[in-house]
Design a protein around this motif. Structure first.
Motif, PDB file in Angstrom:
ATOM      1  N   MET A 124       0.853  -1.187   0.000  1.00 29.61           N
ATOM      2  CA  MET A 124       0.000   0.000   0.000  1.00 29.61           C
ATOM      3  C   MET A 124       0.885   1.231   0.000  1.00 29.61           C
ATOM      4  O   MET A 124       1.906   1.272   0.702  1.00 29.61           O
ATOM      5  N   GLY A 125       0.492   2.235  -0.772  1.00 34.97           N
ATOM      6  CA  GLY A 125       1.282   3.455  -0.812  1.00 34.97           C
ATOM      7  C   GLY A 125       1.100   4.292   0.438  1.00 34.97           C
ATOM      8  O   GLY A 125       2.065   4.625   1.127  1.00 34.97           O
ATOM      9  N   TYR A 126      -0.155   4.594   0.751  1.00 37.41           N
ATOM     10  CA  TYR A 126      -0.456   5.398   1.941  1.00 37.41           C
ATOM     11  C   TYR A 126      -1.836   5.013   2.451  1.00 37.41           C
ATOM     12  O   TYR A 126      -2.828   5.136   1.732  1.00 37.41           O
ATOM     13  N   GLY A 127      -1.882   4.544   3.696  1.00 42.71           N
ATOM     14  CA  GLY A 127      -3.142   4.084   4.272  1.00 42.71           C
ATOM     15  C   GLY A 127      -4.166   5.180   4.453  1.00 42.71           C
ATOM     16  O   GLY A 127      -5.371   4.909   4.475  1.00 42.71           O
ATOM     17  N   GLY A 128      -3.715   6.424   4.590  1.00 35.40           N
ATOM     18  CA  GLY A 128      -4.649   7.526   4.825  1.00 35.40           C
ATOM     19  C   GLY A 128      -5.621   7.733   3.695  1.00 35.40           C
ATOM     20  O   GLY A 128      -6.747   8.202   3.903  1.00 35.40           O
ATOM     21  N   THR A 129      -5.213   7.413   2.478  1.00 38.33           N
ATOM     22  CA  THR A 129      -6.089   7.550   1.311  1.00 38.33           C
ATOM     23  C   THR A 129      -6.362   6.207   0.640  1.00 38.33           C
ATOM     24  O   THR A 129      -6.945   6.170  -0.445  1.00 38.33           O
ATOM     25  N   HIS A 130      -5.924   5.107   1.283  1.00 36.50           N
ATOM     26  CA  HIS A 130      -6.049   3.766   0.701  1.00 36.50           C
ATOM     27  C   HIS A 130      -5.390   3.705  -0.669  1.00 36.50           C
ATOM     28  O   HIS A 130      -5.818   2.948  -1.544  1.00 36.50           O
ATOM     29  N   SER A 131      -4.334   4.487  -0.857  1.00 34.84           N
ATOM     30  CA  SER A 131      -3.660   4.531  -2.149  1.00 34.84           C
ATOM     31  C   SER A 131      -2.732   3.333  -2.320  1.00 34.84           C
ATOM     32  O   SER A 131      -1.971   2.982  -1.411  1.00 34.84           O
ATOM     33  N   ASN A 132      -2.806   2.719  -3.479  1.00 29.48           N
ATOM     34  CA  ASN A 132      -1.890   1.631  -3.808  1.00 29.48           C
ATOM     35  C   ASN A 132      -0.888   2.037  -4.883  1.00 29.48           C
ATOM     36  O   ASN A 132      -0.300   1.189  -5.548  1.00 29.48           O
ATOM     37  N   ARG A 133      -0.705   3.338  -5.046  1.00 34.84           N
ATOM     38  CA  ARG A 133       0.258   3.858  -6.008  1.00 34.84           C
ATOM     39  C   ARG A 133       1.443   4.460  -5.272  1.00 34.84           C
ATOM     40  O   ARG A 133       1.334   4.865  -4.122  1.00 34.84           O
ATOM     41  N   ASN A 134       2.571   4.521  -5.947  1.00 36.39           N
ATOM     42  CA  ASN A 134       3.796   5.078  -5.374  1.00 36.39           C
ATOM     43  C   ASN A 134       4.123   4.430  -4.025  1.00 36.39           C
ATOM     44  O   ASN A 134       4.097   5.066  -2.970  1.00 36.39           O
ATOM     45  N   LEU A 135       4.431   3.140  -4.088  1.00 32.00           N
ATOM     46  CA  LEU A 135       4.713   2.371  -2.878  1.00 32.00           C
ATOM     47  C   LEU A 135       6.025   2.823  -2.241  1.00 32.00           C
ATOM     48  O   LEU A 135       6.985   3.161  -2.945  1.00 32.00           O
ATOM     49  N   PRO A 136       6.093   2.839  -0.902  1.00 33.54           N
ATOM     50  CA  PRO A 136       7.338   3.217  -0.209  1.00 33.54           C
ATOM     51  C   PRO A 136       8.335   2.058  -0.232  1.00 33.54           C
ATOM     52  O   PRO A 136       8.198   1.099   0.515  1.00 33.54           O
ATOM     53  N   ILE A 137       9.331   2.151  -1.084  1.00 31.96           N
ATOM     54  CA  ILE A 137      10.265   1.044  -1.312  1.00 31.96           C
ATOM     55  C   ILE A 137      11.696   1.508  -1.073  1.00 31.96           C
ATOM     56  O   ILE A 137      12.125   2.547  -1.588  1.00 31.96           O
ATOM     57  N   MET A 138      12.437   0.702  -0.299  1.00 29.88           N
ATOM     58  CA  MET A 138      13.849   0.979  -0.046  1.00 29.88           C
ATOM     59  C   MET A 138      14.624  -0.334  -0.109  1.00 29.88           C
ATOM     60  O   MET A 138      14.195  -1.350   0.444  1.00 29.88           O
ATOM     61  N   VAL A 139      15.749  -0.331  -0.807  1.00 32.03           N
ATOM     62  CA  VAL A 139      16.659  -1.479  -0.874  1.00 32.03           C
ATOM     63  C   VAL A 139      17.999  -1.051  -0.297  1.00 32.03           C
ATOM     64  O   VAL A 139      18.481   0.055  -0.589  1.00 32.03           O
ATOM     65  N   ALA A 140      18.609  -1.910   0.494  1.00 33.54           N
ATOM     66  CA  ALA A 140      19.916  -1.600   1.082  1.00 33.54           C
ATOM     67  C   ALA A 140      20.808  -2.831   1.019  1.00 33.54           C
ATOM     68  O   ALA A 140      20.329  -3.965   0.866  1.00 33.54           O
ATOM     69  N   GLY A 141      22.119  -2.605   1.157  1.00 37.22           N
ATOM     70  CA  GLY A 141      23.079  -3.703   1.202  1.00 37.22           C
ATOM     71  C   GLY A 141      23.073  -4.528  -0.069  1.00 37.22           C
ATOM     72  O   GLY A 141      22.835  -4.035  -1.164  1.00 37.22           O
ATOM     73  N   GLY A 142      23.348  -5.831   0.087  1.00 35.31           N
ATOM     74  CA  GLY A 142      23.171  -6.782  -0.995  1.00 35.31           C
ATOM     75  C   GLY A 142      24.191  -6.738  -2.107  1.00 35.31           C
ATOM     76  O   GLY A 142      24.005  -7.383  -3.143  1.00 35.31           O
ATOM     77  N   GLY A 143      25.267  -5.963  -1.956  1.00 36.19           N
ATOM     78  CA  GLY A 143      26.279  -5.942  -2.996  1.00 36.19           C
ATOM     79  C   GLY A 143      25.914  -5.122  -4.213  1.00 36.19           C
ATOM     80  O   GLY A 143      26.437  -5.355  -5.308  1.00 36.19           O
ATOM     81  N   PHE A 144      25.009  -4.161  -4.042  1.00 38.52           N
ATOM     82  CA  PHE A 144      24.630  -3.275  -5.142  1.00 38.52           C
ATOM     83  C   PHE A 144      25.464  -1.985  -5.110  1.00 38.52           C
ATOM     84  O   PHE A 144      25.942  -1.563  -4.057  1.00 38.52           O
ATOM     85  N   LYS A 145      25.586  -1.349  -6.265  1.00 40.06           N
ATOM     86  CA  LYS A 145      26.065   0.024  -6.335  1.00 40.06           C
ATOM     87  C   LYS A 145      24.843   0.923  -6.183  1.00 40.06           C
ATOM     88  O   LYS A 145      24.099   1.130  -7.135  1.00 40.06           O
ATOM     89  N   HIS A 146      24.638   1.395  -4.987  1.00 38.76           N
ATOM     90  CA  HIS A 146      23.373   2.052  -4.683  1.00 38.76           C
ATOM     91  C   HIS A 146      23.268   3.442  -5.302  1.00 38.76           C
ATOM     92  O   HIS A 146      24.269   4.118  -5.559  1.00 38.76           O
ATOM     93  N   LEU A 147      22.016   3.848  -5.526  1.00 42.73           N
ATOM     94  CA  LEU A 147      21.725   5.022  -6.348  1.00 42.73           C
ATOM     95  C   LEU A 147      21.120   6.176  -5.574  1.00 42.73           C
ATOM     96  O   LEU A 147      20.781   7.206  -6.172  1.00 42.73           O
ATOM     97  N   GLY A 148      20.931   6.035  -4.266  1.00 39.30           N
ATOM     98  CA  GLY A 148      20.299   7.101  -3.499  1.00 39.30           C
ATOM     99  C   GLY A 148      18.794   7.101  -3.710  1.00 39.30           C
ATOM    100  O   GLY A 148      18.143   6.089  -3.532  1.00 39.30           O
ATOM    101  N   HIS A 149      18.243   8.234  -4.083  1.00 34.92           N
ATOM    102  CA  HIS A 149      16.797   8.356  -4.312  1.00 34.92           C
ATOM    103  C   HIS A 149      16.548   8.400  -5.824  1.00 34.92           C
ATOM    104  O   HIS A 149      17.094   9.267  -6.518  1.00 34.92           O
ATOM    105  N   VAL A 150      15.715   7.472  -6.315  1.00 31.97           N
ATOM    106  CA  VAL A 150      15.514   7.299  -7.745  1.00 31.97           C
ATOM    107  C   VAL A 150      14.053   7.523  -8.105  1.00 31.97           C
ATOM    108  O   VAL A 150      13.142   7.011  -7.433  1.00 31.97           O
ATOM    109  N   ASP A 151      13.809   8.261  -9.181  1.00 33.44           N
ATOM    110  CA  ASP A 151      12.475   8.400  -9.766  1.00 33.44           C
ATOM    111  C   ASP A 151      12.343   7.321 -10.831  1.00 33.44           C
ATOM    112  O   ASP A 151      13.018   7.361 -11.863  1.00 33.44           O
ATOM    113  N   ALA A 152      11.485   6.328 -10.585  1.00 35.24           N
ATOM    114  CA  ALA A 152      11.405   5.154 -11.458  1.00 35.24           C
ATOM    115  C   ALA A 152      10.417   5.308 -12.608  1.00 35.24           C
ATOM    116  O   ALA A 152      10.212   4.368 -13.376  1.00 35.24           O
TER     117      ALA A 152
END
Length: 424
Positions: free
Chosen positions: A355-383
């Protein structure tokens, strides 16, 4: 074979169902060498999303400004990627959040070869036989509904840290070992019979149905192989772990109970008992022992834009991130003996929600964060793509599967992969 009958194989802890076939055939139910430096997966999720103005940073790129909710992770800022504008393309409303790790609702699962199997369970299946437990799933209440098998069956989490401890670290008695062996042997012989039925069904299926059946035959073969693997673990003693500090020296709070869960998972990773774990923060969980919180979690999402209530919601969401941060620090403190870096560098950490935001029952723009895992991380990305459309979250899951060592170019609703490069 009667096309309308449903045959159930009991005793396997789940059901293996056939895909929907052109011939409307009946459902048939049934329930290596360890890498020196394995890749692991830790998923932390909730069903109510995050207050977007407090979760998402206001700027993009590697030098983004940490957001209020993510403040506990500022120490790992250069080792994480926050993905804005990704979702599963679903209409708003409760009930869709259960698709978080699959991208597919159970009602629509028949259209997909692996039904609504969640990405963590694809990875867990890949580790079968290499570890004692293919996955560990924990939460302090039921209802998170993140984990789904290839059969479309929900895996319910351990909700009592003491029971999780017993499951992970208490050795079986001689009598329990005997019962466990008999159960495995009995299930193995039943599966042999089901495999025969399955083979006969393949013989009279159409070419298209045969392709679908072959995908499910692979699941049967994996299940058959796993019986020998399970039997091999029965006589191996489990590692020792002391959980007493969380329940004897301190007040039993939500924080200490989650500390116990995360500490057990970190130790299970360290001793290679498992390589896949998920932790949920359900909506019915009481957070009133968190500073500043007087209301229920779900009630805080319906805040009417009241700043006082929003502050309680952000306190809850920040608490979730703080628990994750503490676990990540623990993983980062554990060196990998046969590789560069720490255990965090070899553990894919995923935080998010269906769910994106429970206050509006929105299922768009989900809050997603990836860390670690041997990636070259990108900071904040507009997908978003060039047309401004949100990226399917399953594109990210394709990338995570590939990092885990599973050669896949598609997962459920994906249209490609997410460009998150691997570290050299």
């Amino acid at each position: 074979m009667n096309a309308n009958r449903r045959h159930v194989l009991k005793g396997l802890g789940g059901v293996l169902s056939l895909p929907l076939l052109e011939a409307s055939v009946s459902n048939v139910d049934a329930a290596t060498t360890t890498s020196q430096t394995p890749t692991r997966l830790l998923v932390v999720g909730n069903p109510l999303g995050a207050h977007p103005e407090h979760f998402f940073p206001t700027d993009f790129g590697k030098n983004f400004t940490i957001s209020p909710t993510l403040k506990p992770l500022e120490w790992a800022k250069d080792r994480m990627t926050i993905v804005s504008h990704t979702d599963h393309g679903m209409n708003n409303g409760h009930g869709r959040e259960i698709s978080f790790l699959s991208g597919v609702l159970p009602a629509n699962a028949a259209a997909y070869p692996e039904k609504n199997m969640s990405v963590d369970q694809v990875m867990a299946r890949h580790t079968s036989g290499k570890v004692r437990y293919s996955s560990i799933n924990a939460a302090l209440e039921r209802g998170i509904r993140m984990n789904w098998t290839a059969n479309g069956t929900e895996l319910e989490p351990f909700t009592d840290p003491q029971r999780l401890f017993d499951h992970l670290f208490l050795n079986l008695s001689a009598k329990e070992k005997k019962v466990r062996r008999e159960l495995i042997e009995r299930n193995g012989s039943i599966l042999d019979a089901v495999s025969g039925q399955f083979a006969r069904l393949q013989q009279r299926a159409s070419q298209s149905d045969k392709q679908r059946l072959e995908q499910y035959a692979n699941s049967l073969r994996e299940l058959e192989n796993s019986f020998a693997d399970r039997s091999a673990w029965i006589d191996r003693d489990k590692p020792k772990f002391d959980i007493s500090e969380h329940f004897q020296q301190y007040e039993v709070t939500v924080e200490n109970r989650y500390n116990a869960i995360f500490d057990m998972i970190a130790y299970a990773f360290q001793t290679d008992m498992t390589r896949v774990a998920t932790v949920g923060f359900p909506n019915e969980l009481k957070y009133t022992d968190v500073e500043g919180v007087t209301r229920g979690y779900h009630a805080c999402t319906h805040n009417g834009q009241d700043e006082a209530i929003i502050s309680e919601l952000v306190a809850i969401e920040s608490f979730q991130i703080a628990q994750l941060s503490r676990c990540m620090k623990k993983l980062d403190s554990i060196p990998e003996p046969n590789a560069n870096g720490s255990m965090l560098d070899h553990t894919i950490v995923l935080f998010g929600s269906g769910m994106g935001y429970g206050g509006t029952h929105s299922n768009r723009n989900l809050p997603i964060m990836v860390a670690g895992g041997g990636f070259k991380h990108l900071g904040h990305v507009d997908a978003r793509n060039n047309a401004g459309a949100n990226m399917p979250l399953c594109n990210l899951y394709v990338t995570l599967l590939q990092r885990f060592g599973i050669e896949r170019d598609k997962f459920n609703t994906s249209t490609g992969s997410f460009d998150l490069p691997f570290a050299v």
